[in-house]
Design a protein around this motif. Structure first.
Motif, PDB file in Angstrom:
ATOM      1  N   ARG A 101       3.548  -9.017 -28.149  1.00 64.98           N
ATOM      2  CA  ARG A 101       2.971  -8.327 -28.036  1.00 64.98           C
ATOM      3  C   ARG A 101       1.827  -7.980 -29.370  1.00 64.98           C
ATOM      4  O   ARG A 101       2.583  -7.572 -30.436  1.00 64.98           O
ATOM      5  N   ILE A 102       1.236  -7.868 -29.142  1.00 63.41           N
ATOM      6  CA  ILE A 102      -0.579  -7.692 -30.469  1.00 63.41           C
ATOM      7  C   ILE A 102      -0.836  -6.138 -30.290  1.00 63.41           C
ATOM      8  O   ILE A 102      -1.085  -4.793 -29.049  1.00 63.41           O
ATOM      9  N   LEU A 103       0.305  -5.104 -31.608  1.00 65.70           N
ATOM     10  CA  LEU A 103       0.106  -3.965 -31.718  1.00 65.70           C
ATOM     11  C   LEU A 103      -1.127  -3.614 -31.368  1.00 65.70           C
ATOM     12  O   LEU A 103      -2.457  -4.610 -32.369  1.00 65.70           O
ATOM     13  N   ASN A 104      -1.459  -2.208 -31.106  1.00 61.34           N
ATOM     14  CA  ASN A 104      -3.347  -1.407 -31.615  1.00 61.34           C
ATOM     15  C   ASN A 104      -3.265  -0.804 -32.162  1.00 61.34           C
ATOM     16  O   ASN A 104      -2.922   0.505 -32.303  1.00 61.34           O
ATOM     17  N   GLN A 105      -3.113  -1.158 -33.717  1.00 62.89           N
ATOM     18  CA  GLN A 105      -2.767  -0.297 -35.103  1.00 62.89           C
ATOM     19  C   GLN A 105      -3.650   0.820 -35.112  1.00 62.89           C
ATOM     20  O   GLN A 105      -5.240  -0.188 -34.869  1.00 62.89           O
ATOM     21  N   ASP A 106      -3.129   1.583 -35.740  1.00 64.95           N
ATOM     22  CA  ASP A 106      -4.073   2.369 -36.232  1.00 64.95           C
ATOM     23  C   ASP A 106      -4.993   1.671 -38.229  1.00 64.95           C
ATOM     24  O   ASP A 106      -5.162   0.720 -38.539  1.00 64.95           O
ATOM     25  N   PHE A 107      -6.425   1.524 -37.309  1.00 63.64           N
ATOM     26  CA  PHE A 107      -7.803   0.946 -38.536  1.00 63.64           C
ATOM     27  C   PHE A 107      -6.963   1.416 -40.375  1.00 63.64           C
ATOM     28  O   PHE A 107      -7.062   0.134 -40.805  1.00 63.64           O
ATOM     29  N   PHE A 108      -7.040   2.770 -40.264  1.00 62.81           N
ATOM     30  CA  PHE A 108      -6.999   2.820 -42.066  1.00 62.81           C
ATOM     31  C   PHE A 108      -5.858   2.048 -42.321  1.00 62.81           C
ATOM     32  O   PHE A 108      -5.796   1.711 -43.628  1.00 62.81           O
ATOM     33  N   GLU A 109      -4.520   2.312 -41.671  1.00 58.76           N
ATOM     34  CA  GLU A 109      -3.467   1.909 -42.263  1.00 58.76           C
ATOM     35  C   GLU A 109      -3.687   0.674 -42.372  1.00 58.76           C
ATOM     36  O   GLU A 109      -2.809  -0.061 -43.627  1.00 58.76           O
ATOM     37  N   THR A 110      -4.378  -0.341 -41.512  1.00 56.16           N
ATOM     38  CA  THR A 110      -3.540  -1.880 -41.081  1.00 56.16           C
ATOM     39  C   THR A 110      -5.046  -2.292 -42.571  1.00 56.16           C
ATOM     40  O   THR A 110      -4.506  -3.122 -42.983  1.00 56.16           O
ATOM     41  N   LEU A 111      -6.136  -1.268 -42.764  1.00 55.92           N
ATOM     42  CA  LEU A 111      -6.585  -2.186 -43.289  1.00 55.92           C
ATOM     43  C   LEU A 111      -6.232  -2.223 -44.996  1.00 55.92           C
ATOM     44  O   LEU A 111      -5.831  -3.145 -45.825  1.00 55.92           O
ATOM     45  N   ILE A 112      -4.997  -0.764 -44.873  1.00 55.53           N
ATOM     46  CA  ILE A 112      -4.675  -0.895 -46.684  1.00 55.53           C
ATOM     47  C   ILE A 112      -3.360  -1.458 -47.051  1.00 55.53           C
ATOM     48  O   ILE A 112      -3.020  -2.363 -47.583  1.00 55.53           O
ATOM     49  N   SER A 113      -2.990  -1.447 -45.584  1.00 60.66           N
ATOM     50  CA  SER A 113      -1.860  -2.698 -45.566  1.00 60.66           C
ATOM     51  C   SER A 113      -2.014  -3.721 -45.784  1.00 60.66           C
ATOM     52  O   SER A 113      -1.469  -4.511 -46.495  1.00 60.66           O
ATOM     53  N   PHE A 114      -3.040  -4.347 -45.252  1.00 58.70           N
ATOM     54  CA  PHE A 114      -3.545  -5.824 -45.695  1.00 58.70           C
ATOM     55  C   PHE A 114      -4.147  -6.193 -46.467  1.00 58.70           C
ATOM     56  O   PHE A 114      -3.738  -7.413 -47.479  1.00 58.70           O
ATOM     57  N   ILE A 115      -5.246  -4.760 -47.704  1.00 51.42           N
ATOM     58  CA  ILE A 115      -5.562  -5.399 -48.727  1.00 51.42           C
ATOM     59  C   ILE A 115      -4.065  -5.886 -49.440  1.00 51.42           C
ATOM     60  O   ILE A 115      -3.797  -6.597 -50.662  1.00 51.42           O
ATOM     61  N   ILE A 116      -3.174  -4.082 -49.690  1.00 49.23           N
ATOM     62  CA  ILE A 116      -1.645  -4.844 -49.616  1.00 49.23           C
ATOM     63  C   ILE A 116      -0.979  -6.041 -49.465  1.00 49.23           C
ATOM     64  O   ILE A 116      -0.671  -6.725 -50.843  1.00 49.23           O
ATOM     65  N   SER A 117      -1.271  -7.026 -48.887  1.00 42.85           N
ATOM     66  CA  SER A 117      -0.344  -7.789 -48.574  1.00 42.85           C
ATOM     67  C   SER A 117      -0.818  -9.730 -49.157  1.00 42.85           C
ATOM     68  O   SER A 117      -0.529 -10.170 -49.526  1.00 42.85           O
ATOM     69  N   GLN A 118      -1.836  -9.352 -49.665  1.00 38.81           N
ATOM     70  CA  GLN A 118      -2.415 -10.577 -50.440  1.00 38.81           C
ATOM     71  C   GLN A 118      -1.696 -10.752 -51.222  1.00 38.81           C
ATOM     72  O   GLN A 118      -0.904 -10.489 -52.687  1.00 38.81           O
ATOM     73  N   ASN A 119      -1.299 -11.778 -51.389  1.00 37.22           N
ATOM     74  CA  ASN A 119      -0.155 -12.509 -53.094  1.00 37.22           C
ATOM     75  C   ASN A 119       1.342 -11.720 -52.808  1.00 37.22           C
ATOM     76  O   ASN A 119       2.282 -11.947 -53.724  1.00 37.22           O
TER      77      ASN A 119
END
Length: 287
Positions: A101-119
DNA sequence: CACCAGGCGATCT
DNA sequence: AGATCGCATGGT
């Protein structure tokens, strides 16, 4: 507090939903037994067959927090049916990863987490998210030897510096993280406004943040803003889509995104996640 | 040692 | 518009 048991759950598998790569802030205690933090809460949760147990959770917390987080109100049988009617090539991916299922996550945590995710690889992302939380977040208890901290709020990051994030091994992403924090602190992103915005405008808006390109903007839109038509194209999805739809031929990411929009439409995010997790699990397209 | 990781920004043509 | 590079860090 008592445990809350959710029975007769369908189209849901706890492990698949957490391990499919959409979230990073959890610890596996055992098979189908996890502790996670989200939205300022910590949750110990397990699953056995079609029963999900939310430990030390009352009904109010389930209804107000976790029901939405796990997207429990959505009819995934109908989504799978529609996707398969449109495109039977998705059969293996959906059958294999049936419980995502696609989780409905917190915007800010998701933003920072996926900025970190690159490479970076997923285990590294998880470690950095946990380290940021341990340094700036709130301690919520220890489970199976793992100290759990919530992801920090903007207030908790008020005095955080680029140096702090470099110490946390974010490398060249540190200034990107700072830009995202500063702009959120300045109130430049109204979550409700972003949620009500159309998909294209939302992506465009998010991409004004340093370190946020098409891929990160799509992940944030999909996982943190409820835009289920978003179709993030990363290295895996690129390989998988090339293998399944482009005869194995190297294809630019924007062409893959355009094809996905045409093929999956408003269900793009669901198709993407089934394909991503399945394709990754069998190393589809890897030489 | 080289090469890659849930990419992006800068800098070319 | 499209292609190429460097980027911090950690793992094979």
């Amino acid at each position: 507090m008592a445990d809350y048991k959710l029975k007769n759950v369908c189209d849901f598998d706890l492990a698949q939903t957490l391990e499919c790569g959409q979230c990073f802030h959890f610890v596996k205690l055992d098979e189908e037994d996890y502790v996670l933090t989200a939205k300022g809460y910590v949750l110990h949760v397990s699953q056995e067959a079609d029963t999900v147990t939310f430990y030390d959770t009352d009904k109010d917390e389930y209804v107000n927090v976790w029901k939405d987080y796990f997207d429990m109100d959505r009819d995934y049988s109908a989504i799978k049916k529609k996707l398969l009617e449109k495109d039977d090539k998705l059969k293996d991916a959906i059958e294999s990863m049936w419980g995502v299922r696609i989780l409905n996550q917190d915007f800010f945590e998701t933003l920072i987490s996926f900025i970190i995710s690159q490479n970076k690889q997923i285990p590294h992302i998880k470690k950095i998210v946990a380290d940021i939380s341990a340094k700036f977040g709130t301690y919520k208890g220890t489970y199976g030897g793992a100290d759990m901290y919530t992801f920090p709020t903007l207030e908790q990051l008020a005095n955080a510096s680029e140096e702090d994030f470099k110490e946390l091994k974010t490398g060249f992403r540190a200034p990107y993280i700072m830009d995202a924090i500063r702009r959120n602190m300045a109130g430049q992103f109204d979550i409700n406004e972003l949620k009500s915005m159309d998909y294209d405008s939302c992506i465009k808006e998010l991409m004004t943040i340093k370190g946020v390109g098409e891929k990160v903007a799509n992940c944030v839109s999909l996982f943190g803003l409820g835009k289920k038509e978003a179709f993030p194209v990363d290295v895996w999805i690129k390989r998988i889509m090339e293998t399944m739809y482009f005869d194995g031929v190297d294809t630019p990411k924007d062409k893959i995104a355009a094809f996905a929009k045409e093929q999956f439409g408003e269900l793009g995010g669901f198709a993407q996640q089934y394909l991503f997790y399945y394709g990754k699990s069998i190393k589809m397209g890897v030489k």
